[in-house]
Design a protein around this motif. Structure first.
Motif, PDB file in Angstrom:
ATOM      1  N   LYS A 190      -3.619  -5.780  -3.739  1.00 49.57           N
ATOM      2  CA  LYS A 190      -4.519  -6.249  -4.791  1.00 49.57           C
ATOM      3  C   LYS A 190      -4.794  -5.180  -5.854  1.00 49.57           C
ATOM      4  CE  LYS A 190      -5.297 -10.435  -3.281  1.00 49.57           C
ATOM      5  NZ  LYS A 190      -6.623 -10.861  -2.803  1.00 49.57           N
ATOM      6  N   THR A 191      -4.390  -3.935  -5.587  1.00 50.95           N
ATOM      7  CA  THR A 191      -4.618  -2.877  -6.576  1.00 50.95           C
ATOM      8  C   THR A 191      -3.610  -2.940  -7.714  1.00 50.95           C
ATOM      9  OG1 THR A 191      -3.216  -1.268  -5.408  1.00 50.95           O
ATOM     10  CG2 THR A 191      -5.544  -1.390  -4.759  1.00 50.95           C
ATOM     11  N   LYS A 192      -2.515  -3.632  -7.515  1.00 51.84           N
ATOM     12  CA  LYS A 192      -1.489  -3.749  -8.558  1.00 51.84           C
ATOM     13  C   LYS A 192      -1.901  -4.818  -9.566  1.00 51.84           C
ATOM     14  CE  LYS A 192       2.336  -2.168  -5.655  1.00 51.84           C
ATOM     15  NZ  LYS A 192       2.361  -0.833  -6.282  1.00 51.84           N
ATOM     16  N   ASP A 193      -1.647  -4.532 -10.834  1.00 51.88           N
ATOM     17  CA  ASP A 193      -2.041  -5.446 -11.915  1.00 51.88           C
ATOM     18  C   ASP A 193      -1.034  -6.593 -12.015  1.00 51.88           C
ATOM     19  OD1 ASP A 193      -3.272  -6.591 -14.046  1.00 51.88           O
ATOM     20  OD2 ASP A 193      -2.656  -5.085 -15.516  1.00 51.88           O
ATOM     21  N   ILE A 194      -1.159  -7.528 -11.078  1.00 51.33           N
ATOM     22  CA  ILE A 194      -0.288  -8.707 -11.047  1.00 51.33           C
ATOM     23  C   ILE A 194      -1.173  -9.938 -11.174  1.00 51.33           C
ATOM     24  CG2 ILE A 194       1.339 -10.048  -9.661  1.00 51.33           C
ATOM     25  CD1 ILE A 194       2.214  -7.435  -8.349  1.00 51.33           C
TER      26      ILE A 194
END
Length: 552
Positions: A190-194
């Protein structure tokens, strides 16, 4: 009137009726007219694909042949886009005829004209596969024209396609295990900007073997709750393989583990979509019922990480996604994630590749019947899915046994003739004082067919569902009731066979598999106990044999 005239009139009458029948089909396809140069098959356009995928144009067809190409298009039963490709191929051939021979009536085209075009194709820079498709389209065109009695019965094309199709290595096969696991980790981070919509789409194509068009055509009300499950409704618009109209695949998803993760993503996306619809004006061509209604954005690199860039030109615009857009996003995201295979090659996956992986990998995580697998994959016959059946049941068992974290059958305790094996000394001593106090529920109509080894205070008779005991790691089966366990196992296996092909009884099937899983484990525990008991008896006899007589 002689016989020759009778035959001629019959042919004319047959051709007239066939043409009227084909033209009469137009209202089932769209609102266009036969004379139009562009046909939009609006009645078939029920999915998220653009309008062009359901449009056939005849601008390229020479005027003298246009009517025959139109009749051919109406005779075709393939998808609209595939028929459109074939019509374009035929138009190129007819242009070649006019350029080299002048106008020749369609019924006068002969083998020598086809051979000349074949030679032309061989000299061209086309790939062998394109030439193969071109020639097969001409074969199909002239074969279908023989339905008209005014055409000769002799097909001018060769029976065997002179261009041998080259089967390339399947680039749409399964994604390597290392690569797919890396994608899984990234899409759960969830830390990735997706964006939520891309993350949800990933897990839908990853978890269920559906085509990307089917996923993108899902409605916002695609979830229906049913007991401890959800029914996920996904439309299918496959236009061959026996499909004559749209169908909806109902997929039961157990609301636990990975199934819960996917369902929660869908719920979150549905909320996001509804909020977007409230805040933005909708273009005329957008389908407001779809789940995947998104803003205009792309992936880009920023400071060594992933950045989502929203296009300022379409700040307040929304759109429906289509398949090629998703593949473009995978192309953008892959180098940013730097996901490589064992050889260090950068692997850019396609949406269709995830379908292959879902069939063999994630399919069994959510609990489907064989009939439902056929609905998932879009296959109309059992040939393509029968090899999944055994894996399906085994994976079901793995799910249910894993939920309770039950120990293996080799290490589980078992009781026989008052003796408990594979249990710690303290618990064994406590149970031996009063075994009747710890008897569990019934099986096959008999009470007390097991012992609860939870001596801290569990009351096994407090439950009305004896499978709660079977699903507990404290349960100790009794070997003298082995026949009763087997009888119960056979009963539930019969329920599995009876319900596996009935999509309306998915919950019954899932419940029966759960019971079979626990009973099969108990049977294995009993079998191990028997072997252990035999070994002990044999050892006792050996010890007696090796013990010297008292007088020695």
């Amino acid at each position: 009137m002689n016989n020759k005239e009778n035959k001629l009139n019959f042919k004319k009458d047959h051709t007239k009726k066939l043409k009227e029948l084909l033209i009469g089909r137009i209202h089932q396809l769209g609102t266009f007219h036969f004379a139009d140069n562009s046909w939009y098959f609006s009645m078939k356009h029920k999915d998220s694909l653009p309008k062009g995928n359901y449009t056939i144009t005849f601008h390229q067809v020479p005027e003298g042949y246009k009517v025959w190409v139109k009749y051919y298009a109406l005779l075709c039963t393939t998808s609209t886009s595939f028929t459109s490709k074939k019509c374009l191929i035929i138009a190129r051939f007819l242009k070649f005829i006019i350029h080299n021979y002048g106008y020749i009536p369609i019924e006068k085209i002969e083998r020598n004209h086809i051979n000349a075009y074949e030679y032309h194709l061989k000299l061209s820079s086309n790939s062998v596969n394109l030439n193969h498709f071109t020639y097969s389209s001409l074969q199909d065109f002239f074969v279908k024209l023989t339905d008209f009695n005014e055409m000769p019965n002799i097909v001018p094309t060769k029976n065997i396609n002179p261009f041998r199709q080259i089967r390339k290595k399947d680039r749409q096969g399964m994604i390597p295990t290392k690569v797919i696991r890396a994608w899984d980790r990234a899409m759960k981070d969830k830390t990735k900007d997706i964006p939520l919509e891309f993350r949800t789409l990933y897990w839908l194509i990853r978890s269920f073997p559906n085509r990307i068009t089917e996923i993108l055509s899902m409605k916002r009300d695609c979830l229906k709750s049913l007991y401890s499950e959800y029914i996920l409704q996904i439309p299918t618009y496959k236009q061959n393989g026996g499909y004559t109209q749209e169908e909806v695949k109902s997929i039961p998803v157990i609301y636990t583990g990975h199934g819960k993760f996917v369902i929660d993503l869908i719920k979150e996306l549905r909320k996001q979509t509804e909020e977007l619809l409230e805040c933005h004006e909708l273009p005329e061509n957008i389908n407001s019922d779809y789940l995947f209604i998104v803003r205009y954005w792309t992936f880009m690199e920023e400071n060594g990480g992933i950045k989502v860039r929203y296009d300022p030109r379409y700040k307040n615009n929304l759109r429906n996604w289509v398949g090629f857009m998703i593949n473009n996003l995978f192309k953008q995201l892959t180098p940013l994630l730097n996901i490589r295979d064992e050889d260090g090659n950068l692997i850019i996956p396609t949406t269709h590749q995830f379908r292959h992986n879902a069939v063999t990998d994630r399919l069994y995580k959510v609990g489907y019947t064989t009939e439902q697998i056929r609905r998932l994959t879009g296959h109309k016959n059992e040939a393509m899915t029968k090899h999944y059946t055994h894996q399906l049941i085994e994976k079901h068992k793995e799910i249910h046994l894993g939920i309770e974290n039950l120990r293996s059958s080799n290490d589980s305790p078992v009781e026989f003739r008052g003796k408990i094996m594979n249990l710690d000394e303290r618990t064994t001593k406590q149970l031996s004082r009063d075994p009747r106090r710890y008897l569990t529920w019934e099986a096959n109509g008999k009470k007390g067919v097991g012992i609860c080894s939870d001596i801290s205070g569990c009351n096994p008779k407090g439950t009305s569902v004896h499978f709660e005991c079977y699903a507990c790691d404290w349960f100790v089966p009794k070997l003298e009731y082995l026949k009763d366990y087997k009888a119960e196992y056979e009963y539930w296996m019969e329920v599995v066979d009876r319900t596996s092909g009935d999509t309306k009884r998915a919950a019954h099937f899932e419940n029966a598999i759960r019971n079979v899983s626990y009973l099969e484990r108990i049977l294995k525990i009993c079998e191990n106990g028997i072997e252990h008991f035999k070994e002990e008896k044999l050892q006792e006899q050996l010890d007696k044999f090796n013990t010297p007589p008292v007088w020695e």
